[in-house]
Enzyme design. Sequence first.
Site, PDB file in Angstrom:
ATOM      1  CE1 TYR A 128      11.231  12.853  -0.159  1.00  0.00           C
ATOM      2  CE2 TYR A 128      12.264  12.471  -2.300  1.00  0.00           C
ATOM      3  CZ  TYR A 128      12.048  12.094  -0.977  1.00  0.00           C
ATOM      4  OH  TYR A 128      12.650  10.959  -0.476  1.00  0.00           O
ATOM      5  CB  SER A 184      16.182  11.418  -1.392  1.00  0.00           C
ATOM      6  OG  SER A 184      15.712  10.973  -2.644  1.00  0.00           O
TER       7      SER A 184
HETATM    8  N1  LIG Z   1      11.746   4.373  -0.974  1.00  0.00           N
HETATM    9  C1  LIG Z   1      12.521   5.136  -1.705  1.00  0.00           C
HETATM   10  O1  LIG Z   1      12.610   4.960  -2.941  1.00  0.00           O
HETATM   11  C2  LIG Z   1      13.352   6.219  -1.064  1.00  0.00           C
HETATM   12  C3  LIG Z   1      14.365   6.800  -1.829  1.00  0.00           C
HETATM   13  C4  LIG Z   1      15.149   7.798  -1.277  1.00  0.00           C
HETATM   14  C5  LIG Z   1      14.935   8.204   0.021  1.00  0.00           C
HETATM   15  N2  LIG Z   1      13.935   7.632   0.736  1.00  0.00           N
HETATM   16  C6  LIG Z   1      13.759   8.129   2.104  1.00  0.00           C
HETATM   17  O2  LIG Z   1      13.864   7.052   2.999  1.00  0.00           O
HETATM   18  C7  LIG Z   1      13.070   7.285   4.154  1.00  0.00           C
HETATM   19  C8  LIG Z   1      12.192   6.079   4.413  1.00  0.00           C
HETATM   20  O3  LIG Z   1      11.408   5.841   3.279  1.00  0.00           O
HETATM   21  P1  LIG Z   1      10.666   4.460   2.988  1.00  0.00           P
HETATM   22  O4  LIG Z   1      10.871   4.154   1.568  1.00  0.00           O
HETATM   23  O5  LIG Z   1      10.984   3.455   4.010  1.00  0.00           O
HETATM   24  O6  LIG Z   1       9.161   4.972   3.145  1.00  0.00           O
HETATM   25  P2  LIG Z   1       7.860   4.287   3.766  1.00  0.00           P
HETATM   26  O7  LIG Z   1       7.870   2.824   3.513  1.00  0.00           O
HETATM   27  O8  LIG Z   1       6.712   5.100   3.258  1.00  0.00           O
HETATM   28  O9  LIG Z   1       8.039   4.543   5.318  1.00  0.00           O
HETATM   29  C9  LIG Z   1       8.000   5.834   5.834  1.00  0.00           C
HETATM   30  C10 LIG Z   1       8.168   5.740   7.330  1.00  0.00           C
HETATM   31  O10 LIG Z   1       8.143   7.049   7.884  1.00  0.00           O
HETATM   32  C11 LIG Z   1       7.186   7.066   8.937  1.00  0.00           C
HETATM   33  N3  LIG Z   1       6.629   8.395   9.080  1.00  0.00           N
HETATM   34  C12 LIG Z   1       6.055   9.172   8.121  1.00  0.00           C
HETATM   35  N4  LIG Z   1       5.624  10.316   8.668  1.00  0.00           N
HETATM   36  C13 LIG Z   1       5.945  10.276   9.986  1.00  0.00           C
HETATM   37  C14 LIG Z   1       5.749  11.155  11.067  1.00  0.00           C
HETATM   38  N5  LIG Z   1       5.139  12.328  10.917  1.00  0.00           N
HETATM   39  N6  LIG Z   1       6.223  10.784  12.277  1.00  0.00           N
HETATM   40  C15 LIG Z   1       6.834   9.592  12.456  1.00  0.00           C
HETATM   41  N7  LIG Z   1       7.045   8.724  11.467  1.00  0.00           N
HETATM   42  C16 LIG Z   1       6.588   9.059  10.249  1.00  0.00           C
HETATM   43  C17 LIG Z   1       6.147   6.014   8.566  1.00  0.00           C
HETATM   44  O11 LIG Z   1       5.438   5.511   9.691  1.00  0.00           O
HETATM   45  P3  LIG Z   1       3.998   6.073  10.167  1.00  0.00           P
HETATM   46  O12 LIG Z   1       3.265   6.488   8.936  1.00  0.00           O
HETATM   47  O13 LIG Z   1       3.380   4.943  10.922  1.00  0.00           O
HETATM   48  O14 LIG Z   1       4.319   7.224  11.073  1.00  0.00           O
HETATM   49  C18 LIG Z   1       7.059   4.947   8.000  1.00  0.00           C
HETATM   50  O15 LIG Z   1       7.605   4.193   9.041  1.00  0.00           O
HETATM   51  C19 LIG Z   1      12.312   8.595   3.875  1.00  0.00           C
HETATM   52  O16 LIG Z   1      12.960   9.655   4.507  1.00  0.00           O
HETATM   53  C20 LIG Z   1      12.413   8.746   2.367  1.00  0.00           C
HETATM   54  O17 LIG Z   1      12.382  10.108   1.988  1.00  0.00           O
HETATM   55  C21 LIG Z   1      13.143   6.649   0.239  1.00  0.00           C
END
Ligand SMILES: NC(=O)c1ccc[n+]([C@@H]2O[C@H](COP(=O)([O-])OP(=O)(O)OC[C@H]3O[C@@H](n4cnc5c(N)ncnc54)[C@H](OP(=O)(O)O)[C@@H]3O)[C@@H](O)[C@H]2O)c1
Length: 246
Positions: free
Chosen positions: A155, A142
């Site tokens: 985080y 991130s």
């Molecule tokens: N969106 C942003 O702005 C952003 C920016 C920078 C980095 N990121 C990073 O990108 C990645 C994905 O984020 P996103 O935006 O796609 O978030 P999201 O839409 O909230 O999706 C998060 C995913 O992680 C899974 N997850 C969470 N806890 C888990 C666990 N204990 N075991 C297995 N799966 C788990 C969730 O599925 P379940 O809950 O069904 O398990 C879901 O598929 C993360 O690492 C986040 O830190 C996101």
Amino acid sequence: MQNLEEKVVAITGANVGIGKAIAVKLSEKGTKVVLGARNTELLEKVVEEIRSKGGEAAFVKIDVSHKADLARLVNAAVTVYGKLDVMVNNAGVAGISRVDELDVHSWDEMIDINIKGTLYGMAAAIPVFKQQQSGHIVNIISTSGIKIVPTQAVYAATKNAVRTISEAFRQESDGSIRITGISPGYVKTDFAVKSVNTKDLKAAASNAVKSLAISPEAVANAVIYAISQPKDVEVGDIVIRPAKQH
Ligand SMILES: NC(=O)c1ccc[n+]([C@@H]2O[C@H](COP(=O)([O-])OP(=O)(O)OC[C@H]3O[C@@H](n4cnc5c(N)ncnc54)[C@H](OP(=O)(O)O)[C@@H]3O)[C@@H](O)[C@H]2O)c1
């Protein structure tokens, strides 16, 4: 794109958001994908979507904070598709709050999912990669770890732990196992809204995402770029953020 149709890729957190976009985009290129997350209804939907377009996908219910679950994900790739080329450690959570709010529960969750979950993914994939004498780890990090701001201390720390581990692994590897860290900025998913816990903060997060965020497909394109390089080329770090993000 080099050899994407020959690759088998496992992706954690692949039922929504960035993980889903990576799975769908890769499957459109002919890559076989093995998806992991906790919510199986959503996983099933993604697999159905991929199969309805002629792609190949399987899913495994996993919680990345349980080491054995990552082993099951990797085993599924090897059992169903005969190998694993890429492990994408994407699952992540954020609990956004000031340190002195002492949200210890969220700290534990972020450490267990973001750091240990990524390490467990690496631990599951590396033995298979060593046996194959090839493999690629992609860790979703991130920009929070690059520009440190108040309320994102833990985080950002978890993401920078992953950055540190990735860089050390890169140096330790003889090159047969490559590693890429991708650091997205604001991405259009439910992530930012989930990461805060009051109505006002959720509304603010939702507005920020709507006005600023880039599509999850932009991150998926970065994954595709990294994993479609020739074997002797390693893409180390990609930072991909909205052009307007400070
Ligand atoms: N969106 C942003 O702005 C952003 C920016 C920078 C980095 N990121 C990073 O990108 C990645 C994905 O984020 P996103 O935006 O796609 O978030 P999201 O839409 O909230 O999706 C998060 C995913 O992680 C899974 N997850 C969470 N806890 C888990 C666990 N204990 N075991 C297995 N799966 C788990 C969730 O599925 P379940 O809950 O069904 O398990 C879901 O598929 C993360 O690492 C986040 O830190 C996101």
